[in-house]
Design an enzyme around this catalytic site. Structure first.
Site, PDB file in Angstrom:
ATOM      1  CE  LYS A  77      -3.701   2.280   2.465  1.00 34.47           C
ATOM      2  NZ  LYS A  77      -4.665   2.200   3.578  1.00 34.47           N
TER       3      LYS A  77
ATOM      4  CE  LYS B 192      -6.026   1.767  -0.737  1.00 35.74           C
ATOM      5  NZ  LYS B 192      -6.464   1.861   0.624  1.00 35.74           N
TER       6      LYS B 192
ATOM      7  CB  SER C  88     -11.316   7.212  -3.727  1.00 40.02           C
ATOM      8  OG  SER C  88     -10.099   7.667  -3.159  1.00 40.02           O
TER       9      SER C  88
ATOM     10  CE1 TYR D  62     -14.985   3.092  -3.052  1.00 36.92           C
ATOM     11  CE2 TYR D  62     -13.081   3.339  -4.487  1.00 36.92           C
ATOM     12  CZ  TYR D  62     -13.630   3.281  -3.226  1.00 36.92           C
ATOM     13  OH  TYR D  62     -12.820   3.390  -2.116  1.00 36.92           O
TER      14      TYR D  62
HETATM   15  C1  PBG Z   1      -7.383   3.003   5.293  1.00 40.53           C
HETATM   16  C2  PBG Z   1      -7.775   2.925   3.852  1.00 40.53           C
HETATM   17  C3  PBG Z   1      -7.641   3.931   2.889  1.00 40.53           C
HETATM   18  C4  PBG Z   1      -8.179   3.418   1.701  1.00 40.53           C
HETATM   19  C5  PBG Z   1      -8.624   2.136   1.974  1.00 40.53           C
HETATM   20  N1  PBG Z   1      -8.342   1.841   3.305  1.00 40.53           N
HETATM   21  C6  PBG Z   1      -7.177   5.318   3.014  1.00 40.53           C
HETATM   22  C7  PBG Z   1      -5.802   5.670   3.380  1.00 40.53           C
HETATM   23  O1  PBG Z   1      -4.906   4.844   3.546  1.00 40.53           O
HETATM   24  O2  PBG Z   1      -5.608   6.868   3.532  1.00 40.53           O
HETATM   25  C8  PBG Z   1      -8.236   4.154   0.403  1.00 40.53           C
HETATM   26  C9  PBG Z   1      -9.241   3.664  -0.569  1.00 40.53           C
HETATM   27  C10 PBG Z   1      -9.516   4.584  -1.702  1.00 40.53           C
HETATM   28  O3  PBG Z   1      -8.875   5.639  -1.884  1.00 40.53           O
HETATM   29  O4  PBG Z   1     -10.433   4.262  -2.470  1.00 40.53           O
HETATM   30  N2  PBG Z   1      -8.380   2.498   6.139  1.00 40.53           N
END
Ligand code: PBG
Length: 328
Positions: A199, A252, A278, A317
Site C-alpha cells: 500500500k 494498492k 477513489s 467502486y
Molecule cells: C485506510 C484505507 C484507505 C483506503 C482504503 N483503506 C485510506 C488511506 O490509507 O488513507 C483508500 C481507498 C480509496 O482511496 O479508495 N483504512
C-alpha cells in the site's frame, strides 16, 4: 510481380467484434470484482460524496439494498468501511460489538448468506479523532506495537459479527501475524485475511478520505505507507505477509502500480488483488462529466489493464455497474 509484403497481417484477427472476442487474452468477470461500501452511523438518509459522484455514505438500510444489488449482479465480494458517530484517540468504535461496522456486518451476513463474500476493512483511521491508522505515542508518531493489539481486537469483533474476510490496511509491521493469532485463538480459524500487503502513500486516496472522513489531522501517512519509487520493497512486504498467514495479497492503488501487480503475480502463488482506489474512480468520472473521455470505455480499459497486469481480484467502486453490463 505480386505484392509479397506483408504476408503476416495481425489486422486479420481484429477485423470483426467476433474475431476480437475469440482472441481476447484477458477477461473481466463479475465474480472477480469486489465493491467497497461505506456505512455511516447516525444518518437518516444516504449521503452523496461530493468527490466521488455516484458513491454514497450509506445508512444501515441503504447499505443492505446496495449489497443485495451487488450480489444479484454477480459481484464476487463486498468490502465494508464504517464511519462512527464518535471518534477518539484509540478508535474505540472500531472493535465495539455495537459499533456501526459490526452492526452492518450482522445485517449483511444475515441477508446475504454465502451469495457474496463479505469483507471488512480493518484499520483505525476512520475511528480515530486524529485520523491516523493507529494509536499515537506522546510525540505524535504511530505506535506500531500498541496498534497491533487494537487490530487484533478489531479482527475478533468483525469475526464475531460474521465477516468472511478481514482486510488489514494500516501498514503496521506484524499486523497479519497479530490478526491471525487473535482470530485463531478466538475460534475464528475460518476467517481469511486479505492483506493490503503493498500500500503506497498515494495522492489517489484523496476522495476516499472525504468518503470515510479519515484525513489525517496532522502530517501524512508516509512514515507507514510505502514510498512510490520502490518496487522490490513491495515484494518484501508481500513475502512477509504470506509468512505471517495472509491468504490473499493486495496491491494498492492499481493504475499507477501495474508494474508492481505484475511483479507480485509472478512472485507468489496466492490470489492477488488490486484496489482501484477513489482517485482512480474520480479521475475518470470527472473527465467523463466534462465530456473529455468516453466513460464506459475508459472504465473497462482500466479494469482490463489491471487484470492484464496480473490481478485476480479487483476492488472497484464500479463493481455493480460493470457486473451488470458484463451480464447484459
Ligand atoms: C485506510 C484505507 C484507505 C483506503 C482504503 N483503506 C485510506 C488511506 O490509507 O488513507 C483508500 C481507498 C480509496 O482511496 O479508495 N483504512
Amino acid at each position: 510481380m505480386t505484392a509479397q509484403f506483408p504476408v503476416v497481417r495481425p489486422r486479420r484477427l481484429r477485423r470483426t467484434p467476433a474475431l476480437r472476442r475469440l482472441v481476447a487474452e484477458t477477461h473481466v468477470h463479475p465474480s472477480d470484482l469486489v465493491l467497497p461500501l461505506f456505512v455511516k452511523e447516525g444518518i437518516a438518509e444516504p449521503q452523496p460524496i461530493a468527490s466521488m459522484p455516484g458513491v454514497m455514505q450509506h445508512t444501515r438500510e441503504s447499505l443492505r439494498k446496495a449489497a443485495y444489488e451487488a450480489a444479484e449482479a454477480g459481484v464476487g465480494g463486498l468490502i465494508l468501511f464504517g464511519i462512527p458517530a464518535v471518534k477518539d484517540g484509540r478508535g474505540s468504535a472500531a472493535d465495539d460489538p455495537a459499533g456501526i461496522v459490526q452492526k452492518a456486518l450482522r445485517d449483511l451476513s444475515g441477508d446475504l448468506g454465502d451469495s457474496i463474500v463479505i469483507t471488512a476493512d480493518l484499520c483505525l483511521d476512520e475511528y480515530t479523532d486524529h485520523g491516523h491508522c493507529g494509536i499515537l505515542t506522546s510525540s505524535g508518531e504511530v505506535d506500531n506495537d500498541a496498534t497491533l493489539e487494537r487490530y487484533a481486537s478489531i479482527a475478533v469483533a468483525q469475526a464475531a459479527a460474521g465477516v468472511d474476510v478481514v482486510a488489514p490496511s494500516g501498514m503496521m509491521d506484524g499486523q497479519v501475524a497479530a490478526i491471525r493469532t487473535a482470530l485463531d485463538e478466538g475460534g475464528y480459524g475460518n476467517v481469511a485475511i486479505m492483506a493490503y500487503a503493498v500500500k503506497y502513500a498515494s495522492a489517489f486516496y484523496g476522495p476516499f478520505r472525504d468518503a470515510a472522513e479519515c484525513a489525517p489531522q496532522f502530517g501524512d501517512r508516509s512514515a507507514y505507507q510505502q514510498d512510490p519509487p520502490n518496487a522490490e520493497e513491495a515484494i518484501r512486504e508481500v513475502l512477509l505477509d504470506l509468512d505471517e498467514g495472509a491468504d490473499v495479497v493486495m496491491v494498492k492503488p492499481a493504475l499507477t502500480y501495474l508494474d508492481v501487480i505484475r511483479r507480485v503475480r509472478d512472485a507468489v502463488h496466492v490470489p492477488v488483488a488490486a484496489y482501484q482506489v477513489s482517485g482512480e474512480y474520480s479521475m475518470v468520472e470527472a473527465a467523463a462529466a466534462q465530456g473529455w473521455i468516453d466513460r464506459d470505455r475508459a472504465i473497462m480499459e482500466t479494469l482490463v489493464s489491471i487484470r492484464r497486469a496480473g490481478a485476480d481480484i479487483i476492488l472497484t467502486y464500479w463493481a455493480t455497474e460493470v457486473a451488470r453490463s458484463l451480464r447484459a
